[in-house]
Design a protein around this motif. Structure first.
Motif, PDB file in Angstrom:
ATOM      1  N   LEU A   1      15.203  98.578  83.206  1.00 49.09           N
ATOM      2  CA  LEU A   1      14.160  98.959  84.160  1.00 49.09           C
ATOM      3  C   LEU A   1      14.093  98.021  85.353  1.00 49.09           C
ATOM      4  CD1 LEU A   1      11.319  99.947  81.657  1.00 49.09           C
ATOM      5  CD2 LEU A   1      12.944 101.451  82.835  1.00 49.09           C
TER       6      LEU A   1
ATOM      7  N   CYS B   1      18.210 104.991  80.594  1.00 48.22           N
ATOM      8  CA  CYS B   1      18.452 103.952  79.576  1.00 48.22           C
ATOM      9  C   CYS B   1      17.137 103.359  79.097  1.00 48.22           C
ATOM     10  CB  CYS B   1      19.341 102.855  80.143  1.00 48.22           C
ATOM     11  SG  CYS B   1      21.080 103.285  80.370  1.00 48.22           S
ATOM     12  N   GLY B   2      16.266 103.025  80.050  1.00 50.00           N
ATOM     13  CA  GLY B   2      15.003 102.404  79.688  1.00 50.00           C
ATOM     14  C   GLY B   2      14.068 103.324  78.929  1.00 50.00           C
ATOM     15  N   ALA B   3      14.224 104.624  79.133  1.00 49.47           N
ATOM     16  CA  ALA B   3      13.336 105.591  78.485  1.00 49.47           C
ATOM     17  C   ALA B   3      13.980 106.262  77.282  1.00 49.47           C
ATOM     18  CB  ALA B   3      12.910 106.659  79.489  1.00 49.47           C
TER      19      ALA B   3
ATOM     20  N   THR C   1       7.792  96.125  76.923  1.00 45.11           N
ATOM     21  CA  THR C   1       9.064  96.824  77.180  1.00 45.11           C
ATOM     22  C   THR C   1      10.218  96.250  76.374  1.00 45.11           C
ATOM     23  OG1 THR C   1       9.399  95.413  79.117  1.00 45.11           O
ATOM     24  CG2 THR C   1       8.407  97.579  79.479  1.00 45.11           C
TER      25      THR C   1
ATOM     26  N   ASP D   1      14.445  99.909  67.229  1.00 45.41           N
ATOM     27  CA  ASP D   1      13.811 101.075  67.849  1.00 45.41           C
ATOM     28  C   ASP D   1      14.579 102.358  67.601  1.00 45.41           C
ATOM     29  OD1 ASP D   1      11.592  99.914  68.857  1.00 45.41           O
ATOM     30  OD2 ASP D   1      12.234  99.894  70.943  1.00 45.41           O
TER      31      ASP D   1
ATOM     32  N   ILE E   1      16.919  96.862  70.076  1.00 45.80           N
ATOM     33  CA  ILE E   1      17.446  98.216  70.267  1.00 45.80           C
ATOM     34  C   ILE E   1      17.672  98.902  68.927  1.00 45.80           C
ATOM     35  CG2 ILE E   1      19.392  99.549  71.123  1.00 45.80           C
ATOM     36  CD1 ILE E   1      19.707  97.512  73.339  1.00 45.80           C
TER      37      ILE E   1
ATOM     38  N   TRP F   1      13.551  95.084  75.079  1.00 47.62           N
ATOM     39  CA  TRP F   1      14.917  95.235  75.567  1.00 47.62           C
ATOM     40  C   TRP F   1      15.014  96.220  76.732  1.00 47.62           C
ATOM     41  CZ3 TRP F   1      16.829 100.148  75.457  1.00 47.62           C
ATOM     42  CH2 TRP F   1      16.242 101.057  74.571  1.00 47.62           C
ATOM     43  N   ARG F   2      14.051  97.142  76.848  1.00 46.53           N
ATOM     44  CA  ARG F   2      14.118  98.146  77.907  1.00 46.53           C
ATOM     45  C   ARG F   2      14.012  97.522  79.300  1.00 46.53           C
ATOM     46  NH1 ARG F   2      13.425 103.233  75.436  1.00 46.53           N
ATOM     47  NH2 ARG F   2      12.740 103.044  73.257  1.00 46.53           N
ATOM     48  N   SER F   3      13.427  96.329  79.390  1.00 46.94           N
ATOM     49  CA  SER F   3      13.249  95.688  80.692  1.00 46.94           C
ATOM     50  C   SER F   3      14.572  95.348  81.360  1.00 46.94           C
ATOM     51  CB  SER F   3      12.404  94.416  80.545  1.00 46.94           C
ATOM     52  OG  SER F   3      13.049  93.477  79.695  1.00 46.94           O
TER      53      SER F   3
ATOM     54  N   LEU G   1      20.836 106.799  74.744  1.00 45.70           N
ATOM     55  CA  LEU G   1      21.107 105.513  75.387  1.00 45.70           C
ATOM     56  C   LEU G   1      22.595 105.359  75.676  1.00 45.70           C
ATOM     57  CD1 LEU G   1      20.215 102.746  76.382  1.00 45.70           C
ATOM     58  CD2 LEU G   1      20.354 101.914  74.021  1.00 45.70           C
TER      59      LEU G   1
END
Length: 512
Positions: A214, A135-137, A207, A82, A79, A209-211, A144
């Protein structure tokens, strides 16, 4: 999810220290010897550079470090890699959600009484899924954080409706419903970080951390479809109710004054403003209670049904929840910190090390469903005694000279999980069994607020104890000593919960 977020954010891997301000020679020493021999905690910290001796001071990392690049290759972008941000951001990714949840629970419970529990639950589910997608996007750390707060608010809308719907649908057969609901809670509470660790390590479709956000989408959509078909429509529990906005604002202010310093205080060394906020929370929450009693006496709708406090099962249950969840949440934090910061485990390895806890919780919940009708309140004592056995074994393991491997803690964590799981099933039936229909929504939200507050208190208290004996980067030996101290305190808190449980009814209402 909450336990895996700090690891995703900081990008910690193995025993590489968190702070890039540490001299290169010191970092090399830790890479060569990740598990130094045990020594006195104060001496170990004295040998550390100043930035590591004060781990709460903005532990920045250079993005060009080889360890960071290797971590990105292994499990996708962290996170912080990114989105950027500071160390305080890590704290608020979890704390923002928790604070929003705790503040919104009282209002969420009342909304179900006003508009019908199924309708409010569906609205909460849709909002939670939208926030999870956000959050995921998220393209910036600010987005976030904002999405996490919205997640917490919609979670506060959902949670009280679950307990109310079980009460409405099953009535005196609530014990059978909780026999299924309890194991599900026990498994989800501990299995969540395990699944999250697997997802982050798998880096599905890039993906990373986004997973962990999601994954909520397919699960939530399935819940919406099933809920629309099987849940009863249900009319408002009490007609003519109006939301007490003034009470909601006052309660929110009191909860913020209480929880913000609990979240931030330890990281900042308990500055004067944090103590002042804690002190100020007492009169504000007291004023909230007074206004609620005044509204009830005048015949107006109160945010909280104060009549629930006249029921022994509920008040004793609140005391038990505060001690029990404070101990379990604080201990869980300490174990996670020990594995990730002390032993340098990655997300998947840390998740596997704690997997026995999840399995034990599921087994304990299932066995409790069979034992509760016979033992009643005694099953809580049996669960707490089982937890204590696991904790004592862990206390001796943390006191050993050699650092444990991935599976070394599994037997004791499994025993602890069995005891913890045994408590979930009968506890909900005992606490809510004596409530009237019009009290369920308000009481459920209030109970969850106490649980969130207890969790924050446990994290702040036991987290402070852990970091008082361990500085990030100081190695496995110091982390084992810190974990042993926290484990000993958890044993004491478990014994307190054992005594508090005697104040609960011997049987849940459905079993009287």
């Amino acid at each position: 999810m909450e336990q895996i977020i700090p690891l995703c954010y900081s990008g910690i891997k193995r025993s590489v220290p968190l702070n890039s301000d540490q001299p290169e020679a010191s970092r090399d020493r830790h890479r060569r010897d990740p598990h130094p021999r045990r020594s006195g905690g104060s001496r170990a910290r004295a040998d550390l550079p100043a930035p590591l001796a004060r781990p709460h001071r903005d532990p920045r990392r250079d993005p060009s470090q080889p360890a960071r690049r290797l971590d990105r290759q292994r499990r996708g972008p962290a996170i912080r890699g990114d989105l950027g941000g500071t160390a305080a951001t890590l704290q608020w990714l979890s704390a923002g959600y928790t604070l929003a949840l705790a503040v919104g629970l009282l209002t969420g419970g009342r909304l179900g009484d006003m508009f019908g529990r199924k309708r409010v639950l569906m609205v909460g589910l849709v909002g939670f899924l939208a926030a999870s997608l956000a959050c995921g996007a998220a393209g910036t750390i600010e987005l976030l954080l904002a999405a996490r707060v919205v997640q917490g608010e919609f979670a506060a809308v959902m949670v009280p409706q679950c307990f109310g719907l079980i009460r409405d649908m099953f009535g005196r057969d609530m014990g059978k419903a909780y026999a299924l609901f309890g194991p599900a809670i026990g498994l989800a509470t501990i299995a969540g970080p395990v699944v999250a660790g697997v997802l982050v390590d798998a880096d599905l479709l890039g993906t990373g951390w986004r997973s962990i956000f999601l994954i909520n989408l397919p699960l939530g959509l399935a819940a919406i479809v099933l809920g629309a078909k099987v849940l009863p429509a249900g009319a408002p529990t009490v007609k003519g109710l109006k939301l007490d906005l003034g009470g909601a604002l006052l309660a929110g202010a009191g909860m913020c004054l209480l929880l913000v310093p609990l979240v931030e205080g330890r990281e900042l060394g308990w500055p004067a403003w944090s103590v002042a906020m804690l002190v100020a929370s007492v009169p504000v929450l007291g004023l909230f209670a007074w206004t609620q009693a005044r509204r009830a006496r005048s015949g107006r709708t109160a945010l909280v049904e104060l009549s629930v406090f006249k029921k022994r099962s509920y008040t004793s249950g609140i005391a038990f929840v505060v001690v029990f969840f404070g101990a379990v949440t604080g201990f869980s934090l300490a174990v996670g910190l020990f594995l990730q910061l002390g032993l340098g485990f990655g997300p998947l390895q840390a998740s596997l090390a704690m997997a026995a806890w999840a399995v034990g919780a599921f087994v304990g919940s299932g066995s409790s469903a069979a034992l509760a009708p016979k033992l009643g309140r005694g099953v809580l004592h049996l669960g707490l005694a089982t937890m204590t056995i696991g904790l004592v074994v862990l206390w001796f393991q943390f006191g050993a000279s050699a650092a444990p491997g991935t599976w070394a803690l599994s037997p004791a964590l499994g025993v602890f999980g069995i005891g913890m799981g045994m408590i979930f099933v009968p506890l909900f039936g005992i606490i809510t069994g004596d409530l009237e229909d019009h009290e369920v929504g308000s009481a459920s939200g209030l109970l969850e607020s106490f649980q969130q507050g207890a969790s924050a208190l446990g994290v702040a208290g036991l987290g402070t104890v852990f970091f008082s004996q361990f500085a990030i980067g100081s190695g496995a030996a110091e982390s084992m000593g810190a974990a042993q101290t926290v484990t000993g305190l958890t044993v004491l808190l478990t014994l307190v919960a054992f005594l508090v449980a005697f104040g609960l009814p011997k049987q849940a209402k459905a079993e009287h």
